[in-house]
Write a protein that holds these residues in place. Structure first.
Motif, mmCIF file in Angstrom:
data_model
loop_
_atom_site.group_PDB
_atom_site.id
_atom_site.type_symbol
_atom_site.label_atom_id
_atom_site.label_comp_id
_atom_site.label_asym_id
_atom_site.label_seq_id
_atom_site.Cartn_x
_atom_site.Cartn_y
_atom_site.Cartn_z
ATOM 1 N N VAL A 204 0.762 -1.343 0.107
ATOM 2 C CA VAL A 204 -0.084 -0.041 0.159
ATOM 3 C C VAL A 204 0.984 1.235 -0.257
ATOM 4 N N LEU A 205 0.857 2.039 -0.954
ATOM 5 C CA LEU A 205 1.126 3.419 -1.169
ATOM 6 C C LEU A 205 0.365 4.323 -0.468
ATOM 7 N N TYR A 206 0.870 5.128 0.328
ATOM 8 C CA TYR A 206 0.108 6.238 0.854
ATOM 9 C C TYR A 206 0.956 7.628 0.614
ATOM 10 N N ARG A 207 0.304 8.706 0.230
ATOM 11 C CA ARG A 207 0.798 9.826 -0.104
ATOM 12 C C ARG A 207 -0.035 11.309 0.676
ATOM 13 N N VAL B 187 2.741 11.273 5.486
ATOM 14 C CA VAL B 187 1.932 10.190 6.346
ATOM 15 C C VAL B 187 2.795 8.980 6.180
ATOM 16 N N ILE B 188 2.807 8.247 7.570
ATOM 17 C CA ILE B 188 3.581 7.200 7.695
ATOM 18 C C ILE B 188 2.495 5.992 8.139
ATOM 19 N N ALA B 189 3.022 4.789 8.056
ATOM 20 C CA ALA B 189 2.570 3.483 8.507
ATOM 21 C C ALA B 189 3.196 2.861 9.562
ATOM 22 N N PRO C 185 10.113 10.971 -5.270
ATOM 23 C CA PRO C 185 10.175 9.502 -5.562
ATOM 24 C C PRO C 185 10.117 8.803 -4.168
ATOM 25 N N LEU C 186 9.958 7.575 -4.362
ATOM 26 C CA LEU C 186 10.111 6.564 -3.162
ATOM 27 C C LEU C 186 10.594 5.251 -3.647
ATOM 28 N N GLY D 275 1.612 17.602 -4.107
ATOM 29 C CA GLY D 275 1.778 16.971 -2.990
ATOM 30 C C GLY D 275 3.042 16.717 -2.524
ATOM 31 N N LEU D 276 3.315 16.262 -1.422
ATOM 32 C CA LEU D 276 4.794 16.330 -0.886
ATOM 33 C C LEU D 276 5.191 14.977 -0.438
ATOM 34 N N HIS D 277 4.878 14.411 0.799
ATOM 35 C CA HIS D 277 5.635 13.040 1.277
ATOM 36 C C HIS D 277 4.688 11.861 1.295
ATOM 37 N N GLY D 278 5.422 10.664 1.447
ATOM 38 C CA GLY D 278 4.529 9.372 1.677
ATOM 39 C C GLY D 278 5.277 8.337 1.979
ATOM 40 N N CYS D 279 4.608 7.264 2.015
ATOM 41 C CA CYS D 279 5.359 6.110 2.782
ATOM 42 C C CYS D 279 4.825 4.670 1.811
ATOM 43 N N PHE D 280 5.180 3.580 1.998
ATOM 44 C CA PHE D 280 4.883 2.258 1.398
ATOM 45 C C PHE D 280 4.730 1.273 2.412
ATOM 46 N N ALA D 281 3.767 0.685 2.491
ATOM 47 C CA ALA D 281 3.747 -0.213 3.635
ATOM 48 C C ALA D 281 3.507 -1.785 2.991
#
Length: 611
Positions: free
Chosen positions: A75-78, A194-196, A536-537, A594-600
Motif C-alpha cells: 500500500v502506497l500512501y501519499r 503520512v506514515i504507517a 520519489p520513493l 503533493g509532498l511526502h509519503g510511505c509504502f507499507a
C-alpha cells in the motif's frame, strides 16, 4: 498536446506556467462551497468523482500503460496540500492548505481477477478543517500567512476569487491585528507526511501532533499522542510553561508539543525514531525529546530529552545513524512582536540569512546503553559554511574515519531573506527560489568540525529535491540516491524528471560546469515540459534481496497537464532511469502536487518505508 522535444532541449528547465498552476488546483475541482441541498441532489443523481466536502474518492484503477510488476505488492500512501481554501477564498500560501491523503493498494496477481490497483482519497478532517467547513471562512491562523479577518462590517468581505484563482492580497493591517493579535493557536493542517507503523496510519505536520487515520478508508480518527505524556487538547501551542509562574496563572495556550513531520526508520532495529519539540519562551531555546518505538503495539522503547540553545525554529528534517541523531539548524530568526501582534504568520516572521554560517547538533540515540551514551556523547558543530538544508536522504558513520557523513538537498549561499516566501501566492515562483542541489556534508566528532561540505560529485548543476535512498540503507553508505529533478543547468525551475546519483565515487566530476551549462553525465529521466514530477520513493521488491539497492522499484507521482490527470510512474532500478518507467498507473482525475509519503508492504501497516 505534448510537444516533440529533442533530447538536448530536455533538462533545460522550460515549462508552461499555466500548466504548473494547474498542478496546484484544489483536488477534484471543488472550487466553491455548495449547499447541503445541492450536495444531496448531486449524490442522488449519480454522485461525485471526488466528494467536495470530504475529498473522498474510491475506485479500481483500469488505465495502466505497460506491465505492472508482479512483485510490487503493498500500500502506497501519499500526503500533501489538497484543499486550497474555503468558500471561494484561497489560502495565502500553498503550505497552509488542508492535507489530502491518497491510498494506492497494489495487489498481487493471485489476490484479484480484476484491477490490481485500488485508489482511495480523503481530506484530513482536522479541528481547523471542520471549523472552517462549518463557518465557511478561515477560523485559525496559518503557518505561512493565511488568517482570519477582522469584522467584515469594518473591514469588508473577502473577494472570494475562487480556490483555483489567485488569492486576494493581504487584508489591511488593522484587520489582521484585530482578528489575530495574541492568538498563538496555529491551524494544524496535517498536510506534510503520512506514515504507517504499529498498525496506525498517521498524517504529520511539523508544528503539531499527528492525526490518526483509518488505514483503509482514510477517515480521520483524531489527534494522536503517540503514547507520550503530553497534553493534546486543541489550542495548545508547542511552547513550554513559563518557569516560576504558578500553574493556574499560566496562559492557556502554553504547554503543548509538536512532532516532526520527518521521523526516520532504523533498518537494523525496525524502530520508528521520532521527536517532539517545544520552545522555551524565556530562554531562547528549544527542548527536543527523541523517542524510539517498536512496531508491536506502537510501544515506546526509549526516550531522551535535550535542549537546543539559541534555536528559534525546529529543524525540518534529521539524520539517523547507528548511534546518533543529527539536527542541522539553518540561519533563521523570528520576529516575536510581528507574530504576537497578529500582523504576520509565524513563518512570515522568520528572517533568513542565506550567507550566514550555520550549526548542527548531534545526540546519542535514546536506545544506547549508559556507556554507549558516554562514548557517543552530544556535540555541537559551529561555523558550518553557509547553506540551507531542506531534506536529508540518509547518513552514516564512516567505519574508517569515524566521521558522520550525510547527504541533503539544499540551497547554496544566497541573498534570500524570506523563509519559503517564494512558495506563497498561487504556486511556487521559481524566479525567486534559489536552485536546490544535492549536498554531501561530513563532520568529525572528535574535533567537532565540518570537514567537508560540497555538492555531491556528479550532481553539479542538477537542480533537484526530495532525495531518497533504498530504505535498508538509511543509516549506511549507500551507492545510489534518487531525487525529483528540475533541470540540469543549475537553474531553478519546476520539477520535470527523476535523477539517479552514484555515491560510490564512480560519478563523473562536473565541478567545472558554469551556471547554464548542462550536466549530461547523470542518469535522468525527463517527463517533458508539460508534465511535473513529485517526490520519489524507493520500494523494495517483494521477496527481493534487501542488501541489493537495485532490487527495488522507484515510484514517482506525476501530473500530466495535457491529460489533466495524475499518475504513478514505476521504474525498475535494475535498469537506468533514462530508459523510462516499466509502467504508468493513471488516475481518473488530476492530483495536486503533493509532498511526502510511505509504502507499507502489508495492509496491516505494521511498518513502512518513507521519505
Amino acid at each position: 498536446t505534448h510537444p516533440e522535444q529533442p533530447k538536448d532541449e530536455l533538462g533545460r528547465g522550460a515549462f508552461v506556467m499555466s500548466d504548473w498552476r494547474k498542478a496546484w488546483h484544489t483536488y477534484g475541482q471543488c472550487d466553491r462551497s455548495i449547499t447541503q441541498a445541492e450536495y444531496e441532489k448531486i449524490k442522488i443523481e449519480g454522485g461525485f468523482v471526488v466528494d467536495p466536502f470530504t475529498g473522498e474518492a474510491e475506485y479500481e484503477v483500469e488505465d495502466i500503460d505497460g506491465d505492472l510488476p508482479n512483485d510490487l505488492v503493498g500500500v502506497l500512501y501519499r500526503n500533501g496540500a489538497g484543499k486550497f481554501g474555503i468558500n471561494g477564498e484561497r489560502v495565502a500560501h500553498i503550505l497552509d492548505a488542508d492535507g489530502l491523503v491518497l491510498r494506492f493498494e497494489f495487489r498481487s496477481p493471485e489476490e484479484t481477477t480484476t484491477s490490481r490497483v485500488k485508489f482511495t482519497s480523503r481530506f484530513v478532517e482536522t479541528e481547523g478543517f471542520c471549523e472552517e467547513r462549518e463557518s465557511k471562512e478561515f477560523t485559525k491562523r496559518g503557518t505561512f500567512g493565511t488568517a482570519p479577518r477582522g469584522l467584515t462590517s469594518l473591514f469588508g468581505e473577502p473577494l472570494r476569487n475562487g480556490l483555483n484563482n489567485d488569492p486576494e492580497g493581504k487584508p489591511p493591517l488593522l484587520s489582521r491585528m484585530a482578528a489575530n493579535a495574541l492568538k498563538a493557536d496555529i491551524k494544524n493542517t496535517a498536510n506534510t507526511q503520512v506514515i504507517a507503523f504499529g498498525g496506525k496510519v498517521l498524517a504529520l505536520w511539523e508544528a503539531g501532533m499527528p492525526y490518526s487515520l483509518d488505514p483503509v478508508s482514510l477517515k480521520t480518527i483524531g489527534v494522536d499522542s503517540l503514547g507520550l505524556p503530553i497534553d493534546i487538547q486543541p489550542g495548545k501551542a508547542p511552547v513550554n510553561y513559563i518557569p516560576g509562574l504558578p500553574e493556574d496563572m499560566q496562559p492557556e495556550i502554553l504547554g503543548g508539543k509538536a512532532h516532526t513531520a520527518h521521523p526516520k526508520m532504523c533498518p537494523r532495529t525496525g524502530h520508528l525514531v521520532g521527536w517532539t519539540w517545544a520552545q522555551n519562551p524565556t530562554k531562547g531555546s528549544m527542548d527536543i525529546t527523541f523517542t524510539e518505538y517498536d512496531s508491536e503495539g506502537f510501544r515506546i522503547v526509549a526516550s531522551d530529552t535535550h535542549t537546543l540553545d539559541g534555536v528559534a525554529l525546529a529543524p525540518h528534517d534529521c539524520v539517523l545513524t547507528e548511534h546518533y541523531i543529527l539536527l542541522k539548524v539553518n540561519a533563521l530568526e523570528i520576529d516575536q512582536l510581528a507574530f504576537l501582534s497578529g500582523a504576520m504568520g509565524p513563518a512570515e516572521c522568520l528572517g533568513m540569512d542565506g550567507r550566514a554560517k550555520v550549526r548542527a547538533f548531534a545526540f546519542p540515540r535514546p536506545t544506547l546503553s549508559g556507556d554507549e551514551k558516554k562514548k557517543y556523547a552530544p556535540f555541537v558543530v559551529n561555523d558550518i559554511p553557509a547553506c540551507f538544508s531542506i531534506h536529508f536522504s540518509h547518513g552514516y558513520e564512516d567505519e574508517k574515519t569515524g566521521d558522520l557523513v550525510s547527504y541533503f538537498s539544499g540551497w547554496p549561499p544566497n541573498d534570500s531573506e524570506s523563509f519559503l516566501g517564494a512558495w506563497g501566492g498561487f504556486c511556487p515562483d521559481y524566479d525567486k527560489i534559489p536552485p536546490t542541489f544535492y549536498w554531501r556534508m561530513v563532520f568529525d566528532p572528535k574535533t567537532k568540525e565540518c570537514v567537508d561540505l560540497r555538492v555531491s560529485q556528479g550532481a553539479e548543476n542538477i537542480c533537484c529535491e526530495n532525495p531518497v535512498v533504498h530504505p535498508n540503507f538509511q543509516t549506511k553508505d549507500a551507492k545510489y540516491a534518487y531525487a525529483l529533478c528540475s533541470n540540469a543547468i543549475g537553474d531553478s525551475s519546476a520539477p520535470m524528471g527523476y535523477a539517479k546519483f552514484c555515491l560510490d565515487g564512480s560519478a563523473v566530476d562536473q565541478s567545472n560546469l558554469e551556471a547554464g551549462e548542462k550536466n549530461d553525465t547523470t542518469d535522468v529521466y525527463w517527463v517533458g515540459s508539460r508534465r511535473f514530477t513529485g517526490e520519489p520513493l524507493v520500494v523494495p521488491k517483494r521477496n527481493g534481496n534487501p542488501e541489493r539497492e537495485e532490487d527495488a522499484y522507484l515510484l514517482g507521482m506525476a501530473f500530466d497537464a495535457v491529460k489533466d490527470k495524475g499518475c504513478i510512474m514505476v521504474f525498475d532500478l535494475e535498469r537506468e532511469l533514462k530508459e523510462g518507467p516499466v509502467c504508468t498507473v493513471w488516475l481518473n482525475t488530476a492530483l495536486p502536487h503533493g509532498l511526502h509519503g510511505c509504502f507499507a508492504p502489508d495492509p496491516s501497516v505494521q511498518s513502512s518505508c518513507f521519505c
